[in-house]
Design a protein around this motif. Sequence first.
Motif, PDB file in Angstrom:
ATOM      1  N   GLY A 109       1.086  -1.038  -0.038  1.00 14.14           N
ATOM      2  CA  GLY A 109      -0.161   0.305   0.479  1.00 14.14           C
ATOM      3  C   GLY A 109       1.016   1.175  -0.353  1.00 14.14           C
ATOM      4  N   GLY A 110       1.755   0.798  -0.874  1.00 14.37           N
ATOM      5  CA  GLY A 110       3.006   2.625  -0.621  1.00 14.37           C
ATOM      6  C   GLY A 110       3.883   2.549   0.134  1.00 14.37           C
ATOM      7  N   GLU A 111       4.010   1.200   1.336  1.00 12.56           N
ATOM      8  CA  GLU A 111       4.700   1.791   1.808  1.00 12.56           C
ATOM      9  C   GLU A 111       6.166   0.465   2.291  1.00 12.56           C
ATOM     10  OE1 GLU A 111       2.792   2.617   5.783  1.00 12.56           O
ATOM     11  OE2 GLU A 111       2.212   4.754   4.938  1.00 12.56           O
ATOM     12  N   ASP A 112       7.201   0.530   2.485  1.00 14.34           N
ATOM     13  CA  ASP A 112       7.763  -0.655   2.844  1.00 14.34           C
ATOM     14  C   ASP A 112       7.297  -1.227   3.853  1.00 14.34           C
ATOM     15  OD1 ASP A 112       9.581  -0.407   0.808  1.00 14.34           O
ATOM     16  OD2 ASP A 112      10.777   1.081   1.529  1.00 14.34           O
ATOM     17  N   LEU A 113       7.747  -2.772   4.065  1.00 10.71           N
ATOM     18  CA  LEU A 113       6.664  -3.195   5.010  1.00 10.71           C
ATOM     19  C   LEU A 113       7.631  -3.901   6.140  1.00 10.71           C
ATOM     20  CD1 LEU A 113       4.074  -5.114   6.545  1.00 10.71           C
ATOM     21  CD2 LEU A 113       4.784  -6.863   4.884  1.00 10.71           C
ATOM     22  N   VAL A 114       7.968  -3.304   7.250  1.00  9.85           N
ATOM     23  CA  VAL A 114       9.250  -3.792   8.003  1.00  9.85           C
ATOM     24  C   VAL A 114       9.507  -5.474   8.255  1.00  9.85           C
ATOM     25  CG1 VAL A 114      11.230  -3.468   9.361  1.00  9.85           C
ATOM     26  CG2 VAL A 114      10.733  -1.595   8.016  1.00  9.85           C
ATOM     27  N   ALA A 115       8.567  -5.586   9.187  1.00 13.63           N
ATOM     28  CA  ALA A 115       8.342  -6.821  10.041  1.00 13.63           C
ATOM     29  C   ALA A 115       6.285  -7.184   9.355  1.00 13.63           C
ATOM     30  CB  ALA A 115       8.198  -6.101  11.456  1.00 13.63           C
ATOM     31  N   GLU A 116       5.778  -6.547  10.047  1.00 12.27           N
ATOM     32  CA  GLU A 116       4.312  -6.975   9.656  1.00 12.27           C
ATOM     33  C   GLU A 116       3.416  -5.707   9.745  1.00 12.27           C
ATOM     34  OE1 GLU A 116       2.906  -7.846  14.426  1.00 12.27           O
ATOM     35  OE2 GLU A 116       3.864  -9.330  13.105  1.00 12.27           O
ATOM     36  N   ARG A 117       2.157  -6.307   9.422  1.00 11.42           N
ATOM     37  CA  ARG A 117       1.444  -4.614   9.511  1.00 11.42           C
ATOM     38  C   ARG A 117      -0.501  -5.230   8.885  1.00 11.42           C
ATOM     39  NH1 ARG A 117      -0.323  -0.422   4.611  1.00 11.42           N
ATOM     40  NH2 ARG A 117      -2.494  -0.313   5.361  1.00 11.42           N
ATOM     41  N   LEU A 118      -1.591  -5.121   9.525  1.00 10.56           N
ATOM     42  CA  LEU A 118      -2.850  -5.817  10.078  1.00 10.56           C
ATOM     43  C   LEU A 118      -3.608  -4.500   9.358  1.00 10.56           C
ATOM     44  CD1 LEU A 118      -4.206  -7.612  11.525  1.00 10.56           C
ATOM     45  CD2 LEU A 118      -5.235  -5.374  13.658  1.00 10.56           C
ATOM     46  N   LEU A 119      -3.875  -5.154   7.872  1.00  5.48           N
ATOM     47  CA  LEU A 119      -4.996  -4.434   7.586  1.00  5.48           C
ATOM     48  C   LEU A 119      -6.687  -5.007   7.883  1.00  5.48           C
ATOM     49  CD1 LEU A 119      -3.588  -5.702   3.994  1.00  5.48           C
ATOM     50  CD2 LEU A 119      -3.113  -3.815   4.863  1.00  5.48           C
ATOM     51  N   SER A 120      -7.550  -4.094   8.265  1.00  2.40           N
ATOM     52  CA  SER A 120      -8.162  -3.904   8.619  1.00  2.40           C
ATOM     53  C   SER A 120      -9.861  -5.163   7.589  1.00  2.40           C
ATOM     54  CB  SER A 120      -9.028  -2.552   8.759  1.00  2.40           C
ATOM     55  OG  SER A 120      -9.159  -1.820   7.664  1.00  2.40           O
ATOM     56  N   ALA A 121     -10.240  -5.176   8.206  1.00  2.00           N
ATOM     57  CA  ALA A 121     -11.215  -5.736   6.592  1.00  2.00           C
ATOM     58  C   ALA A 121     -11.799  -4.584   5.783  1.00  2.00           C
ATOM     59  CB  ALA A 121     -12.853  -5.998   7.824  1.00  2.00           C
ATOM     60  N   ALA A 122     -11.526  -3.338   5.871  1.00  2.00           N
ATOM     61  CA  ALA A 122     -12.497  -2.485   5.425  1.00  2.00           C
ATOM     62  C   ALA A 122     -11.227  -1.608   3.725  1.00  2.00           C
ATOM     63  CB  ALA A 122     -12.638  -1.188   5.391  1.00  2.00           C
ATOM     64  N   GLU A 123     -10.081  -2.158   4.643  1.00  2.00           N
ATOM     65  CA  GLU A 123      -8.476  -2.413   3.652  1.00  2.00           C
ATOM     66  C   GLU A 123      -8.491  -3.026   2.469  1.00  2.00           C
ATOM     67  OE1 GLU A 123      -4.861   0.039   5.785  1.00  2.00           O
ATOM     68  OE2 GLU A 123      -6.118  -1.248   6.848  1.00  2.00           O
TER      69      GLU A 123
END
Length: 536
Positions: A109-123
Amino acid sequence: MDRDTDTASTPSSLVASLVPQYAEPQLLLAIVFHPDTGRIGETAVLEPGESGADSVIGRGFPRFPALDGRSDAAGLEEPHISRQALCLQSRGADLLVIRPPGASRCRLGGEDLVAERLLSAAEVERGVALLLGHGVLLWLYRGLRPGRKPGCTVPGLLGTGAAMESVREQVRRLAAAGDDLLIRGETGTGKELVARAIHDLGPRPDGPWVAVNMAAVPADLAPALLFGATRGAYTGAERGSSGYFGQARSGTLFLDEIGDAPAQIQPQLLRALQQREIQPVGGAVRTIELRVISATDADLDSAEAAFSAALRHRLGAGEICLPALRDHREDIGVIGWHLLETGLRLHGREPLLPGPESAPQLIAAWTQLFYWLLSYHWPGNVRELDNVLRAVVLDSDELPQLPLTLYRRLREQAVSGVASSPGLVAADISGGIAEEDDRGLRRMADVGEEELARVYRECLFQVATTARCLGVSRGALTRYLDAHPVFRLPGQIPQSELLAAVVAHGGDEELAARSLCISASALQQRVRATGISPVS
């Protein structure tokens, strides 16, 4: 038999329902760009496990079914992607995306993923871009799985997602019936293209095709233009005319922008559609046989539309609603690549076409371009995409070049939040393209040495492309390089040094050019000018 007994014995499974049974949305991963461009559009189903059970995205997984339906499903098979690049875990309706330590680069989504990210259901519902390594772009979203129905193709209607698959199925089914139809969709979604496909696939493909833009029909001339006129019916009518309805007899009449039809002509349109009767100006009523396809981007049912309710309900026995491009971004790769490939071949620019064996810089540039395409809102839909990619074809040199006008729109979108989606932001729009000052071009004095070196190398030492990416004039950059202590212009390098570099790299002119910090095309021109073959 007793009525109560009879009723009680009726199985509940026999209760009829007029509501179709729709499939449940699934988590999908579509290929938007891949060095093997024949794989663009392939879509895989992901099944992320609960906590502790991962679904893997990597070099070999998931398996993407081939578009031709005959070849075996395959992984991404890209050597610059780790075997385990990402892991997905369900967190209720949300999705946790994990990048294992040491895994290949991932932009989410436009940013480097370093470790982890939680995507919401809406995303996840809206979709999010995944850039793996430097050459594979994916679209992660929740939607209906494409059915890949054999034979359900319609010329010109591209897209491998469920939305366009549904449109093609409707086109083929409704075209065969021969009834009047209404096509709805935003500007640029391809309403006339769909109407023409319906004509070609319908029962009168050899009949005339007449297209009319109702917004361009003057109210006072509408009766004569649509239904014809007899000679002398009005001042200036020196001869009779058949009108658009008459011209389309035994064929198809396409009424585009039907919502803009003049109010005074709408009752006559209603009679023409309902009774198949028209009355030329100054003439008698006559019957006519034809198919009428209407199209609009307006909401005909709103109170502000000022559109005849009776005419609205008689525009067609069927309706086709075309999706906006931003609502089926999984198809941007397929549609965009078709437009680019067609344009590049038309203009003799085949060397710009990428392939699995292309230089990494070329692959990375194409991938970044498609990342930009994914990030844009596309208010003009496919028509706007077509115009932008025509500009890409014309603007590109040795690498694909994003038009400055699109870059500005992307920048404005990112600043103003037009996309209004946390999972979809303007993707790295500074990637080699720098901010401009109020005069439109930067001064070389404002360009740092580190930025110059980075962009010059990313642009493979092409002066024109580097100038565009830096936002400076080509002349200013040339003068700066002419006096630079490290970089040299091609004309400053002795012929003997050029030939020696080619020999040292076994005849590989691209590697030789890179070692000299000049463009490969410039080196080739200088070497060809000597008339000497450096490698026997």
